[in-house]
Scaffold this motif. Structure first.
Motif, mmCIF file in Angstrom:
data_model
loop_
_atom_site.group_PDB
_atom_site.id
_atom_site.type_symbol
_atom_site.label_atom_id
_atom_site.label_comp_id
_atom_site.label_asym_id
_atom_site.label_seq_id
_atom_site.Cartn_x
_atom_site.Cartn_y
_atom_site.Cartn_z
ATOM 1 N N GLN A 2 0.621 -1.220 -0.112
ATOM 2 C CA GLN A 2 -0.079 -0.070 0.061
ATOM 3 C C GLN A 2 0.802 1.411 -0.037
ATOM 4 N N SER A 3 1.872 1.406 0.768
ATOM 5 C CA SER A 3 2.884 2.467 0.986
ATOM 6 C C SER A 3 3.386 2.805 -0.522
ATOM 7 N N ILE A 4 3.982 1.686 -1.042
ATOM 8 C CA ILE A 4 4.657 1.857 -2.213
ATOM 9 C C ILE A 4 3.811 2.367 -3.571
ATOM 10 N N ALA A 5 2.560 1.714 -3.274
ATOM 11 C CA ALA A 5 1.516 2.271 -4.557
ATOM 12 C C ALA A 5 1.323 3.621 -4.225
ATOM 13 N N ILE A 6 1.004 4.109 -3.077
ATOM 14 C CA ILE A 6 0.708 5.323 -2.542
ATOM 15 C C ILE A 6 1.581 6.505 -2.907
ATOM 16 N N GLN A 7 2.875 5.933 -2.738
ATOM 17 C CA GLN A 7 4.099 7.005 -3.130
ATOM 18 C C GLN A 7 4.290 7.118 -4.604
ATOM 19 N N GLN A 8 4.022 6.089 -5.415
ATOM 20 C CA GLN A 8 3.860 6.152 -6.733
ATOM 21 C C GLN A 8 3.099 6.970 -7.408
ATOM 22 N N ALA A 9 1.811 6.861 -6.915
ATOM 23 C CA ALA A 9 0.732 7.578 -7.273
ATOM 24 C C ALA A 9 1.137 9.085 -6.968
ATOM 25 N N CYS A 10 1.743 9.321 -5.696
ATOM 26 C CA CYS A 10 2.160 10.799 -5.405
ATOM 27 C C CYS A 10 3.152 11.252 -6.322
ATOM 28 N N ASP A 11 3.937 10.468 -6.723
ATOM 29 C CA ASP A 11 5.124 10.886 -7.494
ATOM 30 C C ASP A 11 4.535 11.267 -8.710
ATOM 31 N N GLU A 12 3.790 10.728 -9.363
ATOM 32 C CA GLU A 12 3.067 11.091 -10.606
ATOM 33 C C GLU A 12 2.516 12.504 -10.636
ATOM 34 N N LEU A 13 1.694 12.805 -9.269
ATOM 35 C CA LEU A 13 1.064 14.202 -9.056
ATOM 36 C C LEU A 13 2.335 15.077 -8.823
ATOM 37 N N ILE A 14 3.591 14.771 -8.327
ATOM 38 C CA ILE A 14 4.438 15.580 -7.877
ATOM 39 C C ILE A 14 5.277 16.057 -9.136
ATOM 40 N N GLN A 15 5.208 15.131 -10.094
ATOM 41 C CA GLN A 15 6.152 15.493 -11.307
ATOM 42 C C GLN A 15 5.323 16.191 -12.469
ATOM 43 N N ARG A 16 3.983 15.895 -12.487
ATOM 44 C CA ARG A 16 3.497 16.539 -13.388
ATOM 45 C C ARG A 16 1.902 16.835 -12.875
ATOM 46 N N PRO A 17 1.971 18.080 -11.869
ATOM 47 C CA PRO A 17 0.455 18.342 -11.442
ATOM 48 C C PRO A 17 -0.429 18.766 -12.416
ATOM 49 N N GLN A 18 0.238 19.398 -13.624
ATOM 50 C CA GLN A 18 -0.553 20.062 -14.493
ATOM 51 C C GLN A 18 -1.354 19.011 -15.154
ATOM 52 N N ASP A 19 -1.011 17.743 -15.264
ATOM 53 C CA ASP A 19 -1.642 16.594 -16.203
ATOM 54 C C ASP A 19 -2.938 16.119 -15.240
ATOM 55 N N TRP A 20 -3.081 16.598 -14.106
ATOM 56 C CA TRP A 20 -4.184 16.027 -13.267
ATOM 57 C C TRP A 20 -5.209 17.076 -12.730
ATOM 58 N N LYS A 21 -5.364 18.085 -13.376
ATOM 59 C CA LYS A 21 -6.035 19.432 -13.486
ATOM 60 C C LYS A 21 -7.550 18.782 -13.250
ATOM 61 N N ALA A 22 -7.859 17.921 -14.333
ATOM 62 C CA ALA A 22 -9.324 17.311 -14.223
ATOM 63 C C ALA A 22 -9.586 16.550 -13.082
ATOM 64 N N SER A 23 -8.678 16.154 -12.372
ATOM 65 C CA SER A 23 -9.151 15.251 -11.221
ATOM 66 C C SER A 23 -9.136 16.090 -10.063
ATOM 67 N N PHE A 24 -9.138 17.462 -9.892
ATOM 68 C CA PHE A 24 -9.199 18.120 -9.047
ATOM 69 C C PHE A 24 -10.258 19.373 -9.302
ATOM 70 N N PRO A 25 -11.512 19.078 -9.361
ATOM 71 C CA PRO A 25 -12.360 20.175 -9.958
ATOM 72 C C PRO A 25 -13.245 21.088 -9.047
ATOM 73 N N LEU A 26 -12.639 20.728 -8.079
ATOM 74 C CA LEU A 26 -13.569 21.733 -6.949
ATOM 75 C C LEU A 26 -13.064 23.067 -6.883
ATOM 76 N N ASP A 27 -14.343 23.956 -6.690
ATOM 77 C CA ASP A 27 -13.913 25.355 -6.461
ATOM 78 C C ASP A 27 -13.374 25.629 -4.897
ATOM 79 N N PRO A 28 -12.229 26.541 -5.140
ATOM 80 C CA PRO A 28 -11.161 26.689 -3.863
ATOM 81 C C PRO A 28 -12.129 27.235 -2.774
ATOM 82 N N TYR A 29 -13.239 28.030 -3.136
ATOM 83 C CA TYR A 29 -14.216 28.515 -2.129
ATOM 84 C C TYR A 29 -15.016 27.449 -1.832
ATOM 85 N N GLN A 30 -14.787 26.989 -0.337
ATOM 86 C CA GLN A 30 -15.656 25.851 0.177
ATOM 87 C C GLN A 30 -15.651 25.918 1.596
ATOM 88 N N GLY A 31 -16.880 25.447 2.322
ATOM 89 C CA GLY A 31 -16.808 25.289 3.726
ATOM 90 C C GLY A 31 -15.870 23.989 4.043
#
Length: 483
Positions: free
Chosen positions: A77-106
């Motif tokens: 589990q740790s290795i898989a989580i870290q690998q997934a995190c690395d993908e976000l760290i290296q190319r965060p712009q590729d994950w824009k669609a996966s973070f669709p929330l409005d920053p204004y939020q309760g």
């Protein structure tokens, strides 16, 4: 929305409130979908902020490492989580669609934290050879979010993202300062009138004026660089309210050490985790320094607008680059559009500073739920100032030219040069000379010669360039001080 989702391939996820159909291709899950339905406020999306997405992934990776160390999750589990995190760290712009929330939020950022948990969990599941949503194998809360709370993840990520974004601001600020100093050197031979209260004062050089602009900004470079160090103190490991509930002994120190290695930043533990979980003091003081920079930039732009005013009926001491026609009704009019847009940026940053101050004050007891609007306002101020300074430098400062003859004529017409006669003739006599100059529309040398107070040779010596301009020597240039 559920009916529309059922028309495409979906998976069903369940939370405290019930079940939802989630698009099968989506990395986010039910918590993100509910927040997406609840918060349609600004038209902005969290995914646009690459620095913040990277910071969230860095926090989650550090936690996965520590949770493995303390045997809170399995190695797989740790290795898989870290690998997934690395993908976000290296190319965060590729994950824009996966973070669709409005920053204004309760919720003090809970929706964003859960969004990150779900995206990382589902990508980790894929890396393990499983399908999205198979949370019995790797769960957003039980595994990705182990030993964490939104209340330590969100502020830590915000601090990391802000610290990194300031790199871009400081680069733009340094470059603008260098450009102003270069202009100072270019104009060092040009004499002009200094002014106080918009009235004639005493002569100076154009170099002195532009050098002062550079020094003005150099001071803020040093201040912002110093103040952003406050962001390196984080509360990761505090969990819900700062007591570290649900974390093993030694976890906080371990996870921050991991995060420091991942980010390359000298992070340190907050002195008091309960205090740090609710306090937003670092954001207040940093925002104040951004406001100060905005005020100085706007002041410089105001001065440049005055110096370039005219071109026939104003000061017209400098010429700005002509970028676009300035009027729909007045032909041949060109206006200082770049200076005006920087003025507007300053207004916005000053407003954001007030927002941040009020939001920081609005915190209650062990948490400040207003951190999302602090994040939005800080991010906007940094972005506007960075882009504004780049635009100011490239489209205005670098192209400024000087009207040397206008500057010299203004000096010789000015009543202000009478100040140089004060030690010889006395203040009262100079007052009378000045009044006669104004009354008869004559220059100071003309009136002095008419009154027989000094000879032409004496006046030439007194009003020589080296006497008209005095300067306290600068041992270090603004450029060297910034470097």
């Amino acid at each position: 929305m559920d009916n529309m989702l059922q028309l495409e391939s979906t998976r069903i996820e369940q939370d405290l409130l019930g079940k939802k159909h989630i698009p099968q291709h989506s990395y986010y899950g039910i918590h993100t979908l509910r927040a997406l339905e609840n918060f349609q406020i600004s038209g902005l999306v969290v995914g646009q902020e690459s620095h913040f997405i990277r910071a969230l992934a860095q926090v989650k990776k550090a936690a996965a490492q520590s949770n493995l160390h303390f045997q809170k999750i399995s190695k797989q589990q740790s290795i898989a989580i870290q690998q997934a995190c690395d993908e976000l760290i290296q190319r965060p712009q590729d994950w824009k669609a996966s973070f669709p929330l409005d920053p204004y939020q309760g919720g003090a950022g809970t929706s964003v934290n859960m969004n990150a948990n779900e995206v990382i969990a589902n990508r980790a599941l894929e890396l393990m050879g499983h399908g999205k949503g198979e949370y019995q194998l790797l769960h957003p809360n039980d595994h990705v979010n182990t030993s964490q709370s939104t209340n330590d993840v969100y502020p830590t990520a915000l601090r990391l993202a802000t610290y990194t974004r300031i790199d871009e601001l400081l680069t733009a600020l340094k470059s603008l300062t260098e450009s102003l100093y270069s202009k100072a050197l270019e104009f060092q031979h040009v004499i002009k009138m200094g002014r106080t209260q918009l009235q004639d004062a005493v002569p100076m050089t154009m170099e002195q004026e532009f050098r002062a602009f550079a020094t003005l900004l150099k001071e803020d470079f040093k201040l912002i660089e110093q103040l952003r160090q406050l962001l390196l103190e984080v509360n990761l490991g505090a969990t819900a309210i700062g007591t570290g509930v649900n974390t093993p002994s030694g976890y906080a120190k371990h996870v921050i050490e991991n995060l420091a290695k991942i980010t390359g930043l000298p992070l340190k533990q907050a002195e008091d985790y309960v205090e740090a979980t609710s306090d937003c003091g670092a954001f207040i003081i940093l925002s104040s320094s951004l406001k100060r920079l905005a005020v100085k930039l706007s002041k410089i732009c105001n001065d440049l607008r005055l110096l370039s005013s005219g071109p026939r009926t104003g000061l017209a001491e400098i010429r700005l680059p002509e970028l676009q026609a300035g009027s729909s009704i007045m032909p041949a009019k060109v206006i200082p559009v770049i200076l005006e847009v920087v003025n507007q940026i300053a207004c916005r940053v000053i407003g954001n500073d007030l927002t941040i101050t009020m939001a920081a004050e609005a915190g209650q007891l062990q948490l400040n739920v207003m951190e999302p609007v602090i994040a939005i306002s800080l991010n906007e101020s940094i972005q506007l100032l960075t882009q504004g300074m780049q635009t100011l430098q490239q489209k205005c400062i670098e192209g400024i030219e000087v009207n040397e003859q206008n500057c010299l004529d203004a000096v010789m017409r000015s009543i202000g040069i009478i100040t140089l006669l004060d030690p010889l003739l006395g203040h009262a006599a100079c007052d009378e000379i000045g009044k006669q100059c104004i009354r008869e529309n004559k220059t100071v040398p003309q009136v002095v010669l008419e009154l027989g107070l000094l000879t032409e040779q004496q006046l030439d010596e007194i009003f020589a360039f080296e006497n008209l301009v005095s300067e306290v020597p600068n041992e270090v240039s603004p450029l060297e001080q910034v470097s």
